[in-house]
Design a protein around this motif. Structure first.
Motif, mmCIF file in Angstrom:
data_model
loop_
_atom_site.group_PDB
_atom_site.id
_atom_site.type_symbol
_atom_site.label_atom_id
_atom_site.label_comp_id
_atom_site.label_asym_id
_atom_site.label_seq_id
_atom_site.Cartn_x
_atom_site.Cartn_y
_atom_site.Cartn_z
ATOM 1 N N PRO A 39 19.808 16.832 -31.896
ATOM 2 C CA PRO A 39 18.948 17.109 -30.752
ATOM 3 C C PRO A 39 17.640 17.765 -31.203
ATOM 4 O O PRO A 39 17.637 18.596 -32.110
ATOM 5 N N VAL A 40 16.528 17.349 -30.594
ATOM 6 C CA VAL A 40 15.211 17.899 -30.922
ATOM 7 C C VAL A 40 14.689 18.662 -29.711
ATOM 8 O O VAL A 40 14.655 18.119 -28.599
ATOM 9 N N PHE A 41 14.309 19.920 -29.910
ATOM 10 C CA PHE A 41 13.810 20.751 -28.819
ATOM 11 C C PHE A 41 12.327 21.032 -29.003
ATOM 12 O O PHE A 41 11.884 21.362 -30.104
ATOM 13 N N VAL A 42 11.552 20.869 -27.935
ATOM 14 C CA VAL A 42 10.130 21.233 -27.947
ATOM 15 C C VAL A 42 9.865 22.083 -26.705
ATOM 16 O O VAL A 42 10.617 22.004 -25.732
ATOM 17 N N PRO A 43 8.805 22.896 -26.718
ATOM 18 C CA PRO A 43 8.442 23.633 -25.503
ATOM 19 C C PRO A 43 7.614 22.743 -24.583
ATOM 20 O O PRO A 43 7.182 21.662 -24.990
ATOM 21 N N SER A 44 7.392 23.177 -23.353
ATOM 22 C CA SER A 44 6.431 22.489 -22.495
ATOM 23 C C SER A 44 5.062 22.599 -23.173
ATOM 24 O O SER A 44 4.869 23.447 -24.046
ATOM 25 N N VAL A 45 4.107 21.762 -22.773
ATOM 26 C CA VAL A 45 2.779 21.819 -23.392
ATOM 27 C C VAL A 45 2.152 23.202 -23.168
ATOM 28 O O VAL A 45 1.547 23.781 -24.074
ATOM 29 N N ALA A 46 2.347 23.786 -21.992
ATOM 30 C CA ALA A 46 1.764 25.106 -21.705
ATOM 31 C C ALA A 46 2.385 26.192 -22.584
ATOM 32 O O ALA A 46 1.709 27.154 -22.968
ATOM 33 N N LEU A 47 3.662 26.045 -22.924
ATOM 34 C CA LEU A 47 4.323 27.048 -23.774
ATOM 35 C C LEU A 47 4.112 26.770 -25.258
ATOM 36 O O LEU A 47 4.443 27.592 -26.104
ATOM 37 N N ALA A 48 3.567 25.571 -25.597
ATOM 38 C CA ALA A 48 3.352 25.228 -27.009
ATOM 39 C C ALA A 48 2.117 25.938 -27.550
ATOM 40 O O ALA A 48 2.141 26.522 -28.630
ATOM 41 N N THR A 49 1.024 25.890 -26.794
ATOM 42 C CA THR A 49 -0.188 26.589 -27.240
ATOM 43 C C THR A 49 -0.044 28.076 -26.900
ATOM 44 O O THR A 49 0.863 28.470 -26.167
ATOM 45 N N ASP A 50 -0.936 28.898 -27.471
ATOM 46 C CA ASP A 50 -0.764 30.352 -27.368
ATOM 47 C C ASP A 50 -0.644 30.814 -25.920
ATOM 48 O O ASP A 50 -1.426 30.410 -25.053
ATOM 49 N N ASN A 51 0.357 31.667 -25.677
ATOM 50 C CA ASN A 51 0.625 32.195 -24.346
ATOM 51 C C ASN A 51 1.396 33.492 -24.522
ATOM 52 O O ASN A 51 1.825 33.828 -25.635
ATOM 53 N N ALA A 52 1.589 34.236 -23.436
ATOM 54 C CA ALA A 52 2.281 35.524 -23.558
ATOM 55 C C ALA A 52 3.740 35.448 -23.133
ATOM 56 O O ALA A 52 4.513 36.354 -23.430
ATOM 57 N N ALA A 53 4.134 34.359 -22.448
ATOM 58 C CA ALA A 53 5.544 34.238 -22.053
ATOM 59 C C ALA A 53 6.415 34.174 -23.308
ATOM 60 O O ALA A 53 7.497 34.756 -23.365
ATOM 61 N N MET A 54 5.919 33.481 -24.341
ATOM 62 C CA MET A 54 6.694 33.383 -25.583
ATOM 63 C C MET A 54 6.787 34.743 -26.275
ATOM 64 O O MET A 54 7.781 35.041 -26.944
ATOM 65 N N ILE A 55 5.743 35.567 -26.111
ATOM 66 C CA ILE A 55 5.754 36.907 -26.716
ATOM 67 C C ILE A 55 6.770 37.787 -25.987
ATOM 68 O O ILE A 55 7.534 38.543 -26.612
#
Ligand code: KG4
Ligand code: ZN
Length: 366
Positions: free
Chosen positions: A319-335
């Motif tokens: 299985p391959v997992f990717v984030p949504s496009v909004a979560l792929a580029t820099d954001n604070a939700a990932m932080i």
């Protein structure tokens, strides 16, 4: 548990509120990103001094907006997670100083987090917990690194670029063929119209012994031997090959490239980047007996990379997992997610004398 995330490592001022429920599942209640792209576009790249000044202007409004969007007040925030590094030090300082000031004023614990732990945890935030062990490729404007995650919240470096990051190569190739900034999304779009086999750009291969592996790299049995044949990523040679091709095709600038030529250059360049990234990632997954592959960071927004990864994953049953496009580029939700991960591991905040660190190394436990 509710965490306010703050991210100011490069050219986006971002704040987000992420919470975990009784089952431990994460959910973003808000995610606000103030992009500085319009400011830096004029210069063809990020100007550190301008970035730091703009973070200062934006940080208060962005944080307030993230609380309002999440429908929470300061009293509802249990911890603040902030990017400590790596990144531009003047930019990092704005977020770090802001987090410490609010933490001290309101008595909220502050969790410094590594920017790449944020990118990695964007995967669990978007998809739910990954099966472990997992191999995660973090591929952005500043980084191209492979991490082996034997378990949740454990990050072991397994490989990295020797020179340019893949996103940086995208941005430079875009500049070479006269496209705008940032180049990644534009090259991605133009590549769809071009012929990926029009130009035989070289596929980067490092065939000499790896003398430069660094003490922070964790190798399983057999890996060092394998690295002697095929080591880290490298993108500067490919970038030079594109430059030479453009010089020849334009008679050293005597005539402009046609739209069709630009499309073909973008498609051919992108084919080689994707092949390089995926060859190494899937090889590492074999070596580490991974049960899942993750791809995170700005370049994970690339449509060709996503499609290629999914096709290869399906072919080998991974299985391959990717984030949504909004979560792929820099954001604070990932932080905030990386902060929740540290909280899960028992970290309850840091003394407030920690500092921004432009070249922070990701430790195995974040
Ligand atoms: O993760 P990110 O927002 O910032 C860093 O931490 O570096 O990544 C930004 C990078 C830029 O180099 C940008 O050109 C690239 O990600 N990028 C893309 C795409 N969208 C953004 N590269 C290729 N294809 C895309 N669709
Ligand atoms: Zn990033």
């Amino acid at each position: 548990m509710r965490v306010l995330g703050i991210e100011t490592s490069c050219d986006e001022t971002a704040a987000a509120v992420v919470e975990s429920d009784e089952t431990g599942a994460w959910r973003a209640r808000s995610s606000v990103v103030a992009s500085q792209v319009a400011i830096h576009r004029e210069w063809g790249g990020v100007v550190p001094e301008l970035a730091a000044r703009q973070h200062l202007r934006d940080i208060c409004g962005v944080v307030e907006q993230s609380l309002a969007d999440a429908d929470v007040r300061w009293d509802d925030i249990d911890a603040i997670a902030v990017t400590q590094g790596p990144g531009l030090v003047g930019s990092l300082l704005v977020g770090v100083s802001f987090a410490k000031a609010v933490g001290a004023a309101r008595g909220i614990p502050v969790l410094p987090v590594h920017h790449l732990a944020g990118h990695i945890e964007s995967l669990a935030l978007h998809n739910g917990e990954l099966p472990y062990p997992a191999i995660v490729l973090v591929v952005s404007g500043g980084h191209t690194s492979l991490y082996h995650l034997p378990a949740r919240g454990v990050y072991l470096l397994a490989g990295r670029t020797r020179d340019d990051a893949a996103g940086e190569a995208y941005d430079k190739v875009a500049k070479l063929v006269g496209l705008g900034y940032p180049g990644g999304p534009i090259v991605d779009r133009r590549a769809r119209a071009g012929n990926p086999h029009a130009i035989a750009f070289p596929v980067p291969k490092l065939t000499h012994d790896d003398r430069n592996i660094g003490p922070e790299t964790h190798l399983p049995a057999g890996f060092a031997q394998a690295l002697k044949r095929r080591a880290d990523f490298s993108f500067s040679g490919l970038k030079t090959a594109v430059r030479r091709h453009v010089e020849l095709a334009t008679d050293h600038g005597a005539r402009p490239l046609t739209d069709a030529e630009i499309d073909d250059i973008c498609a051919s360049f992108q084919r080689v980047v994707i092949q390089t990234l995926l060859d190494r990632t899937f090889r590492a997954a074999e070596w580490f007996d991974a049960r899942a592959i993750g791809i995170a960071g700005g370049v994970a927004a690339n449509s060709g990379l996503r499609a290629g990864a999914e096709a290869r994953g399906a072919a080998v049953g991974l299985p391959v997992f990717v984030p949504s496009v909004a979560l792929a580029t820099d954001n604070a939700a990932m932080i905030a997610a990386a902060g929740l991960r540290r909280w899960e591991a028992g970290v309850r905040g840091s003394a407030l004398d920690f500092n921004a660190d432009a070249s922070l190394v990701l430790q195995p436990r974040g």
